[in-house]
Scaffold this motif. Structure first.
Motif: not given
Length: 314
Positions: A59-87
């Protein structure tokens, strides 16, 4: 790009295939073929990463951001939002306790009420009496100590406009509490009552809840420091009044009775208060120490996936 769906992965392997299928169907109904699914692997100990990478191959719509370790749910969410491009950005947990199909209803409500955020709130918190009691206590204590009006029983699922997400990402603190940041970022936000399912036992023990409350309060309020000042003032005035009372009693009535137990109890009480107040100040100092170092709150090991023939995401 019209829509980004952002989710974090942690022990998500049993749900990932169904989550992907349901998110894909809901996203196509809302945005046609103009969408992306951003999955952030937060150091998951199971094979969530391998399964997610497999989705990027089909599925070309899927992207995976692999973090180097467990940083915690909140920080992972912020990283995902920073990687997003949608309106539009739909944030959701991947364990299917929240339904991907909500995004359609959220979008209709966003358009009808001309708002920047539609977020889910549970009418009744799931779990036993202790879970409900501790949850209610957390939200009340947080609002009382910070003045931030975070609603009760808020869930992760929320649909956000691009300008709101960009504003949210302007917050750069290292010890972040995303629930409070959602509120203080502002814009017009409306809630929608949802029913959250129970697919797995909660990972938030009592100690983690207390730690979460301490982190949340100290991230948004200096009231505990002010409290230590007024507490010290009250104790000092009380001690002064008692000294005056003892002096008058000794001079005009009789010598006050001596008591080893009362002396020891007083020493323990005030020693405990001193240590407690120093501990509060220590928490704030530790936060300052963490912030001034400006370490990244997450580290990305690798990004997998292609988007519209552009090649790997930067």
């Amino acid at each position: 790009m019209k829509l980004s769906v952002v989710a974090t992965l942690y022990c998500s392997a049993p749900y990932l295939d169904e989550f992907h299928a349901r998110v894909t169907q809901a996203a196509r109904q809302l945005a046609g073929d103009d969408y992306e699914i951003v999955l952030v692997n937060d150091g998951s100990p199971d094979d969530s990463l391998e399964r997610a990478i497999g989705l990027t191959r089909i599925d070309r719509h899927v992207a995976v951001v692999d973090l180097s370790r467990n940083f915690g749910h909140h920080k992972a969410m912020m990283t995902g939002l920073a990687s997003s491009r949608g309106e539009l950005v739909f944030l959701i947990d991947s364990d299917l306790e929240e339904e991907p199909e909500w995004m359609g209803d959220f979008a209709l409500q966003m358009e009808a009420q001309s708002c920047d955020v539609v977020y889910g709130v549970q009418a009744n918190r799931r779990g036993g009496w202790f879970e409900q009691f501790s949850g209610a206590l957390f939200y009340r204590a947080f609002r009382l100590l910070t003045g931030v009006g975070q609603p009760d029983n808020i869930v992760t699922a929320r649909l956000m406009s691009r300008r709101y997400v960009d504003a949210l990402l302007l917050h750069e603190e290292r010890e972040l509490n995303i629930g409070g940041l959602w509120v203080v970022t502002g814009f017009k936000q409306v809630q929608r009552i949802v029913k959250k399912h129970a697919t797995s036992p909660t990972t938030y023990s009592l100690s983690r809840k207390i730690s979460h409350l301490v982190n949340a309060v100290t991230s948004f309020s200096s009231l505990p420091l002010v409290f230590t000042f007024y507490s010290g003032l009250v104790i000092s005035l009380s001690a002064l009044v008692y000294i005056v009372y003892l002096s008058i009693r000794y001079a005009f009535i009789a010598a006050p009775p001596s008591g080893y137990t009362s002396i020891i109890a007083s020493v323990w009480l005030f020693s405990g208060l001193i240590i407690f107040f120093l501990g509060i100040q220590g928490i704030y100092i530790s936060k300052v120490f963490s912030e001034v170092k400006r370490r990244p709150y997450t580290i990305v090991r690798q990004i997998y996936g292609h988007h519209d023939g552009e090649g790997p995401r930067p």
